[in-house]
Design a protein around this motif. Sequence first.
Motif, PDB file in Angstrom:
ATOM      1  N   PHE A 567       0.808  -1.218   0.000  1.00  0.00           N
ATOM      2  CA  PHE A 567       0.000   0.000   0.000  1.00  0.00           C
ATOM      3  C   PHE A 567       0.842   1.270   0.000  1.00  0.00           C
ATOM      4  CE2 PHE A 567      -2.951  -3.082   2.149  1.00  0.00           C
ATOM      5  CZ  PHE A 567      -3.836  -3.194   1.078  1.00  0.00           C
ATOM      6  N   VAL A 568       2.145   1.152   0.359  1.00  0.00           N
ATOM      7  CA  VAL A 568       3.034   2.323   0.336  1.00  0.00           C
ATOM      8  C   VAL A 568       4.331   2.027  -0.419  1.00  0.00           C
ATOM      9  CG1 VAL A 568       2.214   3.646   2.315  1.00  0.00           C
ATOM     10  CG2 VAL A 568       3.660   1.655   2.705  1.00  0.00           C
ATOM     11  N   ASN A 569       4.302   0.979  -1.254  1.00  0.00           N
ATOM     12  CA  ASN A 569       5.491   0.593  -2.008  1.00  0.00           C
ATOM     13  C   ASN A 569       5.139   0.366  -3.475  1.00  0.00           C
ATOM     14  OD1 ASN A 569       8.218  -0.183  -2.456  1.00  0.00           O
ATOM     15  ND2 ASN A 569       7.654  -2.349  -2.256  1.00  0.00           N
ATOM     16  N   ASN A 570       4.416   1.322  -4.013  1.00  0.00           N
ATOM     17  CA  ASN A 570       4.043   1.238  -5.430  1.00  0.00           C
ATOM     18  C   ASN A 570       3.339  -0.068  -5.778  1.00  0.00           C
ATOM     19  OD1 ASN A 570       5.168   3.800  -6.121  1.00  0.00           O
ATOM     20  ND2 ASN A 570       7.207   2.863  -6.089  1.00  0.00           N
ATOM     21  N   ARG A 571       2.483  -0.506  -4.871  1.00  0.00           N
ATOM     22  CA  ARG A 571       1.639  -1.699  -5.036  1.00  0.00           C
ATOM     23  C   ARG A 571       2.422  -2.999  -5.014  1.00  0.00           C
ATOM     24  NH1 ARG A 571       2.190   1.758  -9.039  1.00  0.00           N
ATOM     25  NH2 ARG A 571       1.382   0.410 -10.713  1.00  0.00           N
ATOM     26  N   LYS A 572       3.686  -2.950  -4.624  1.00  0.00           N
ATOM     27  CA  LYS A 572       4.539  -4.142  -4.615  1.00  0.00           C
ATOM     28  C   LYS A 572       4.695  -4.678  -3.194  1.00  0.00           C
ATOM     29  CE  LYS A 572       7.339  -2.174  -8.337  1.00  0.00           C
ATOM     30  NZ  LYS A 572       8.713  -1.700  -8.705  1.00  0.00           N
TER      31      LYS A 572
END
Length: 728
Positions: A567-572
């Motif tokens: 959620f805070v890692n570019n969806r990764k």
Amino acid sequence: MARKKKNLNKKITKIGIRVVSVLAGLCFIFFASVYLGLFGHLPSAEELSKLQHNQSSEILDVNEKPIGHLYRFYHSSIKYEQLPEHLVQALVSTEDVRFYDHHGIDYRSLLRVFFKTILLQDQSSGGGSTITQQLAKNLFPRNNGFLSLPGAKVKEMIIATRLEKVYSKQEILALYLNSVTFSDNTFGVASAARTFFNKSVSDLAIEESATLIGMLKATYSYNPRVYPERSLGRRNVVINQMVNYDFLSEEESKLLIEKPLVLNYKPFDTHEGSAPYFIEEVRKALVKWVKENPKEDGSLYDIYGEGLKIHTTLDARMQTAAEEAMQAHMAALQKVFENNWGSRAPWKTNKAILETALTRNREYQRLKKSGLTHVQILDSLSVKRKMRWFSWQNGEEEVNASVVDSVLHHIKQLQSGFLVITPQTGAVKVWIGGIDHHYFQYDHISQGKRQVGSTFKPIVYTAALEKGVEPCDYFPARAVTYSNMEGWTPTNSDDADFMHKNYSMKAALKKSLNTVSVKILEETGINNVLDLAKQLQIKSRLPNVPSLALGAGEVSMLELAGAYASFVNNRKPVTPYFLSKITDRNGKVLATFEQETFAPAFSENSQTLMIEMMKGVVNEGTASRLRWKYRLNNDIAGKTGTTQANKDGWFVGVTPKLVAVSWVGADDGRISFKDTNIGQGANSALPIFGLFMQKINADKSLSTFTNPRFPHPSKSVLRQLSCDDEKE
């Protein structure tokens, strides 16, 4: 007749000469074989000049701060200048009175051993090994095999003579006292002084030095903690030896001998200190790494003796803050938990809980192996004695109790796990696997999987957004019975307030409405949710049933943290990791650890919507006490979770730079919270995160983690979220 006798004597003499010659030849050959290394490598003078003790591996945090060590013995080195004169005198007078006169081998002592000990079988005559030979033995342990003992003795003699050429007498004494094992597995005199007298070596009194030197003869038999009278007698023998060799006067010795044996025993505990669960996890990872990464010569690295430097991602500042937060909250929660149950507590009324715990007890298992019946074992384990057990007040307390009492006391203790990672990398910053590593070694981060309750809902809702469900789509909150689930009827915490209304998707997450979440799951499709969970690297097997929406699946804290990172890692998603590199004692890099990267698991729009919806959980939903009670002004998104019958409490907190997972519950699943007010994740697990954030907010050096803000949502996202929470 005389001639015959003379010839016989000549023959005997010749035979004797031949026997002596053969024995001398064999001895020479044997000595030469040892010298040439046939009985193991002999260190050269050059190697000995670079001699280094076995050094414990040092575990460092992300800022290079030491946070732990891996060692076989509790070991601390000290220089000769720090040794009190009476300690050296006690050692020399007891172990090697001609130490300053020989060059590694005391030939007079060897002759004494040969005639008295070997020929006359006088075991009281003592040994012939010098301090230097004993040092050689300590530094280069014997190998097993044919003629290993005589081979080792010859090796020790050769090494001793070489040591004497390389080092001064003072250096040899320091090397010896730093390499010898004392009682209770303490390695080195500095460790022994700290363990038995809780003081530095330089502060030892004469009688204390004599006690330490006395235990070298037999570390167990003369252990002052185990056999105080025997140790006292041995101490006085050492004092008398100091008198015999003019290190003490008769008058001084009388005064010393009259003194009682007084210990200030402070054992070094590997469970103490910061991050004990983390250090054990590092150790296990290193054991695996060593097996998979041998040296060039095929040998394995010794993680306990080669002085490796283990560089980790842990942040000692955050770890300390988290441990203080956990301890403060759990101590208070335990008291409320026990008072809330009162006399009807499950550990008191459910005999099966006690039976299970007892049969796992080591003492129970030992008695069972001895052939005792269950009834006989219970009788034995019910006898009261002095013991120590876990206590929130002082870490532990001494009590008069039985093993049965102890088992009951420990199974009622609530446990906790708290994990913090950086979502952009997966680097572990905080690792708390339980409430106290000394009494509870089970690590709830690395070893445990529990039902995750409503903390699974953000995954369900993300999958729903990906399938076209909108944050402002409304769903009825009324309960539905699922005939394909044996009449299962999910409910909310207070159905009277919710059952006649329709709620938007964003409100359902904020209020953690179970009935709506199941309906959103149905509209999304269970398989779509399961597929997203896999993309988020949740590898635990999840149930393909509607209760999946309520977190019926058992997932590890590591998996949950890695999934929320998206959620805070570019969806990764990320895989949490804690080792960054390993170096040898000289700084040479032996290994670096690259982290696995994953593809985005969902759209950027879904990511922004989920952050905004989980911010709503914190700002005005089930996690709102972070605002009104803990007064946190950070940008925080999150989700609380509570499992069936209040067995597990959860909270996952997400900030721009941190993801934290907090869990609270009992180890035995039959022990749960009595009611939801106390057992809900917002009350049982969230406070650890709240207190932790308060502490790191106060530390300006951590502002790079506490100050960042979430990106401001676009107008399009705000329009998607612009609706009322409920409607009739």
